[in-house]
Design a protein around this motif. Structure first.
Motif: not given
Lengths: 287, 270
Positions: A221, A278, B111
């Motif tokens: 990330i 993710f 994110f």
């Protein structure tokens, strides 16, 4: 039993509403303008459907940026973890408690620095004429060494700064993780005459598999935030050799043509890709 | 001392040297006149000068950047703490069926690629007439500080012994008093670490500030990076001085931040 109380609602509602607004409004707006042809100089624009997205796939600079971004992710994540594990084990194995305390503080310095500072410090160290790192090369060969201006080495040099910041920091975390392990498996392995590296490779690291995967995830990330380093050190150059996706989106939206809609369509694709990837990884890692 | 021990220690000291030397070298250069920097051989002995710092601190753009940075970081951290700490406490102490989802949502904000947030936000602030203002910067940064403080605050509150809170409740404390007078003071050390971390994050932030400001609200990292992009006749001493200036606040907080790290791991091992 706790009495019924208004506390959770009062404490949770305002921050969650604010977070939701601050996160969803820009996201929705990014999607909205990516379907238009808005430019900085022309505030209205009109609806163009998927045109921006279709253009992206025939844009060679975009394809290049995808490649640079992927290379960047792989290089920085792998090297950071490698550096962290090696240094973390060395700290655990060879440093006394006091040395550990001092080295922990020292190893935290790079990651705490503003990335602009880190980028400048290294850019100057790599300066072909006055840099302290390039000096030995210049002295021996008589030629200046310009690593940031060569397409072959520029990305690697910027990646080095990223690994310098995060590898040392993660080494401290690996040390802390090793310190939480019970001593018995180590002793058992020692009794079985395991070599030192075997103890780490077959006993300690497998026991730390879950936290190490989490660390990898965090670094994946954080590696998305390459922009600051690249902006200060190379601005995407030489040519487009270090132009990552965020760098390209930035230069499309601001520097070159102010094509906000086009830049937005890139941002939306990035957002989609990272969120999907993710979320999938996170749900797998955390049972 | 055997060979592997010597080798291992050497690598550690080399890594430690690499961690601090670049910044030390920058600090040294910040005290040099330009002629002492632009030398074919790096100089360690020279007559120090304060001109660079005097020049940097005397520049209006740097002073304005400093004020903007302090206001943007200070404001967003303050809002983040006022709203985030209670939220973290509620998640830690009053779990409900959405707790996991809320925590995942807060994490998932990380994110989002910054550029993906910054481009639409720039357009939104332009349309609303708040582009290049401290207000828009503070609001945008609140997204960062709030999420970070909630994320780090939950484990800090979870580590407060439940018995203490129960005892306070028996003594007649209501739920809000338990939070304010018991949980908050006990968890304060870890919480200060979380707040310090959020401050450093925003102080160091670059991309969003670069996109949301052009002149009035520019923060210190932007001003410093502009100095680094100056033309051919680069004033290296001034550059080094401004980078040193920019790096001082985070470095001052390094003790608190390493304490946060220690706390997080010490309790886990018990």
């Amino acid at each position: 039993m706790k009495p019924r109380t208004s506390l959770p609602a009062v404490f949770l509602a305002p921050p969650l509403v604010i977070l939701a607004v601050l996160a969803f409004v820009p996201t929705a707006y990014a999607i909205y303008i990516s379907f238009r042809n808005r430019e900085l100089s022309r505030p209205d624009g009109s609806f163009v459907g998927l045109a921006n997205y279709i253009d992206l796939f025939s844009d060679r600079r975009f394809i290049n940026a995808v490649g640079v971004s992927l290379t960047w992710e792989v290089i920085t994540v792998t090297l950071t973890l490698l550096v962290a594990i090696v240094l973390g084990i060395l700290l655990f194995e060879f440093a006394s408690m006091r040395q550990r305390a001092v080295l922990t503080l020292v190893f935290l310095v790079p990651v705490i620095l503003p990335r602009v500072s880190a980028a400048f410090v290294w850019k100057f160290a790599f300066h072909p004429l006055y840099g302290i790192i390039t000096y030995p090369y210049k002295m021996i060969t008589g030629q200046p060494l310009d690593v940031l201006s060569s397409p072959a080495t520029a990305l690697m040099t910027v990646a080095l700064v990223d690994v310098w910041q995060w590898g040392l920091f993660f080494a401290v975390i690996v040390l802390k993780l090793l310190e939480t392990l019970p001593p018995q498996p180590f002793e058992a392995a020692r009794l079985d005459h395991a070599r030192r590296w075997e103890i780490y490779a077959y006993v300690a690291l497998p026991m730390l598999k879950a936290p190490l995967i989490s660390l990898t995830f965090i670094k994946m990330i954080e590696s998305l935030r390459a922009f600051d380093l690249i902006y200060v050190m190379t601005r995407g150059g030489p040519g487009i050799a270090t132009e990552t996706l965020d760098m390209y989106a930035f230069s499309q939206g601001f520097i070159e043509s102010g094509r906000i809609s086009y830049a937005s369509s890139m941002a939306v694709l990035m957002m989609l890709a990272t969120t999907v990837i993710f979320t999938v990884i996170w749900k797998r890692v955390k049972p | 001392m055997n060979v592997s021990r010597f080798l291992g220690k050497s690598i550690l000291y080399l890594a430690a040297f690499s961690a601090v030397f670049p910044m030390v070298w920058t600090a040294i250069n910040a005290f040099k006149n330009r002629v002492d920097i632009v030398t074919p051989t790096p100089l360690f002995l020279f007559t120090p000068t304060l001109d660079n710092f005097a020049y940097v601190l005397g520049r209006e753009s740097v002073a304005a950047g400093l004020v903007n940075s302090l206001l943007a970081a200070g404001g967003s951290v303050l809002i983040g703490a006022l709203l985030g700490l209670p939220a973290a406490y509620a998640i830690a102490r009053y779990p409900n069926r959405w707790s996991a989802d809320i925590q995942f949502f807060v994490l998932s904000l990380r994110f989002l690629p910054p550029v993906a947030v910054a481009i639409p936000l720039m357009v939104i602030w332009l349309d609303l007439g708040f582009y290049d203002t401290r207000f828009s910067l503070i609001v945008t940064y609140t997204l960062l500080t709030l999420a970070t403080i909630i994320w780090l605050g939950v484990p800090a509150f979870a580590r407060v012994p439940k018995e203490v809170e129960e005892a306070a409740r028996v003594d007649g404390y209501g739920p809000y008093a338990v939070f304010l007078r018991v949980a908050l003071p006990i968890a304060s050390r870890s919480l200060i670490g979380a707040v310090a971390f959020a401050f450093v994050l925003v102080w160091n932030e670059f991309l969003i500030a670069l996109m949301l400001t052009t002149s009035d609200a520019k923060t210190l990292p932007i001003v410093a990076s502009e100095l680094t992009q100056l033309g051919r006749d680069v004033p290296w001493g001034i550059l080094n001085a401004s980078v040193v200036l920019l790096s001082i606040p985070p470095l001052l907080l390094i003790g608190i931040l390493s304490g946060l790290l220690n706390n997080a791991f010490r309790r886990k091992s018990n």
